[in-house]
Scaffold this motif. Structure first.
Motif, short mmCIF file in Angstrom:
data_model
loop_
_atom_site.label_atom_id
_atom_site.label_comp_id
_atom_site.label_asym_id
_atom_site.label_seq_id
_atom_site.Cartn_x
_atom_site.Cartn_y
_atom_site.Cartn_z
N PRO A 59 0.83 -1.21 0.00
CA PRO A 59 0.00 0.00 0.00
C PRO A 59 0.86 1.26 0.00
O PRO A 59 2.00 1.21 0.46
CB PRO A 59 -0.80 -0.12 1.31
CG PRO A 59 -0.64 -1.55 1.75
CD PRO A 59 0.67 -2.00 1.21
N PRO A 60 0.31 2.38 -0.51
CA PRO A 60 -1.00 2.51 -1.16
C PRO A 60 -1.01 1.81 -2.51
O PRO A 60 -0.06 1.92 -3.28
CB PRO A 60 -1.18 4.02 -1.30
CG PRO A 60 0.23 4.56 -1.34
CD PRO A 60 1.04 3.67 -0.46
N TRP A 61 -2.10 1.11 -2.79
CA TRP A 61 -2.11 0.16 -3.88
C TRP A 61 -2.27 0.80 -5.26
O TRP A 61 -1.95 0.17 -6.25
CB TRP A 61 -3.21 -0.87 -3.66
CG TRP A 61 -2.91 -1.78 -2.52
CD1 TRP A 61 -3.55 -1.80 -1.30
CD2 TRP A 61 -1.92 -2.81 -2.46
NE1 TRP A 61 -3.01 -2.77 -0.49
CE2 TRP A 61 -2.00 -3.41 -1.18
CE3 TRP A 61 -0.97 -3.28 -3.36
CZ2 TRP A 61 -1.17 -4.45 -0.79
CZ3 TRP A 61 -0.13 -4.31 -2.98
CH2 TRP A 61 -0.24 -4.89 -1.69
N GLY A 62 -2.80 2.00 -5.34
CA GLY A 62 -3.06 2.55 -6.67
C GLY A 62 -4.04 1.66 -7.42
O GLY A 62 -5.13 1.35 -6.92
N ASN A 63 -3.67 1.19 -8.61
CA ASN A 63 -4.57 0.28 -9.35
C ASN A 63 -4.47 -1.16 -8.86
O ASN A 63 -5.23 -2.02 -9.29
CB ASN A 63 -4.30 0.35 -10.86
CG ASN A 63 -2.87 -0.04 -11.23
OD1 ASN A 63 -2.28 -0.95 -10.65
ND2 ASN A 63 -2.31 0.63 -12.22
N GLY A 64 -3.50 -1.45 -7.99
CA GLY A 64 -3.40 -2.76 -7.38
C GLY A 64 -2.50 -3.75 -8.10
O GLY A 64 -2.25 -4.84 -7.58
N PHE A 65 -1.99 -3.38 -9.31
CA PHE A 65 -1.21 -4.39 -10.03
C PHE A 65 0.04 -3.84 -10.71
O PHE A 65 1.06 -4.52 -10.75
CB PHE A 65 -2.07 -5.14 -11.05
CG PHE A 65 -2.74 -4.27 -12.09
CD1 PHE A 65 -2.17 -4.11 -13.34
CD2 PHE A 65 -3.95 -3.65 -11.81
CE1 PHE A 65 -2.79 -3.33 -14.31
CE2 PHE A 65 -4.57 -2.86 -12.78
CZ PHE A 65 -4.00 -2.69 -14.02
N VAL A 66 0.03 -2.62 -11.24
CA VAL A 66 1.22 -2.15 -11.96
C VAL A 66 1.46 -0.67 -11.69
O VAL A 66 0.52 0.12 -11.52
CB VAL A 66 1.10 -2.41 -13.48
CG1 VAL A 66 0.06 -1.50 -14.12
CG2 VAL A 66 2.45 -2.26 -14.18
#
Length: 212
Positions: A59-66
């Motif tokens: 975290p913070p994850w942003g979009n969670g993948f890239v």
């Protein structure tokens, strides 16, 4: 965009010029509850100086993948239809994206499958740039058990580079857009076996084939 095929083709290129086939192989069976990505950042430079696509691992994850720089990605997800889909990012924040089509060919995933494989035409990820002006593509292969959001949570993941070595977490590769085969061996086995604890996420091999 053309529809996907149940069987791998033997045809040649179409209006999109170069065709690119991407594959990544896991050490264990692909888990239908997991998510598998290939992130792309095409460039008009043969040796781009910007950072390519890198994994989001905390975290913070942003979009969670890239994170890093990317314009498009392919996502394999058993819970979406079609299971292979190509997306474009709306801007450089990588927070907003939308589906633009599907690969022109794909390898179906079933019980015991360990390989994600699909084929696209270069113009599918060229955006507003003429495909013939592109000279290289930065890319990363990304696997994860969940795509977290917000500022909490965790995930199990793998990407190019040795995920157990901090200096290799932000790794990616730059592939010249010339006919040929580029793979893990070409890049001195940049992706090792066993750097992810989950065999269904542990990438052990990858390849990009470019042809006319």
């Amino acid at each position: 965009m053309g529809g996907s095929c149940a069987q791998w083709p033997t045809g040649g290129g179409g209006a999109g010029g170069l065709r690119l086939t991407f594959s990544m192989t896991m050490s264990g069976d692909i888990n239908p509850n997991y998510v598998y990505f290939v992130a792309f950042n095409p460039s008009v430079d043969e040796i781009p100086t910007v950072q390519g696509p890198i994994p989001v691992i905390s975290p913070p994850w942003g979009n969670g993948f890239v994170s890093g720089n990317a314009t498009h990605f392919m996502r394999w997800d058993d819970f979406q239809s079609p299971k292979y889909q190509i997306y474009a990012f709306l801007n450089t924040t990588l927070l907003d994206f939308f589906a633009i089509g599907v690969p022109i060919n794909e390898l179906p995933i079933g019980p015991g499958s360990r390989e994600i494989r699909f084929e696209i035409e270069l113009d599918q990820i060229a955006g507003t740039t003429a495909p013939e002006d592109l000279k290289s593509i930065q890319l990363n292969f990304l696997t994860m058990n969940v795509v977290p959001q917000g500022s909490a949570g965790s995930k199990v993941w793998d990407a190019l580079g040795n995920g157990s070595v901090p200096s290799e977490i932000n790794d990616f590769v730059t592939i010249p857009l010339r006919v040929g085969i580029y793979n893990n061996a070409t890049f001195q086995f940049r992706e090792p076996n066993g750097d992810c604890i989950d065999p269904g996420l542990d990438i052990v091999d990858w390849q990009v084939e470019i042809r006319n």
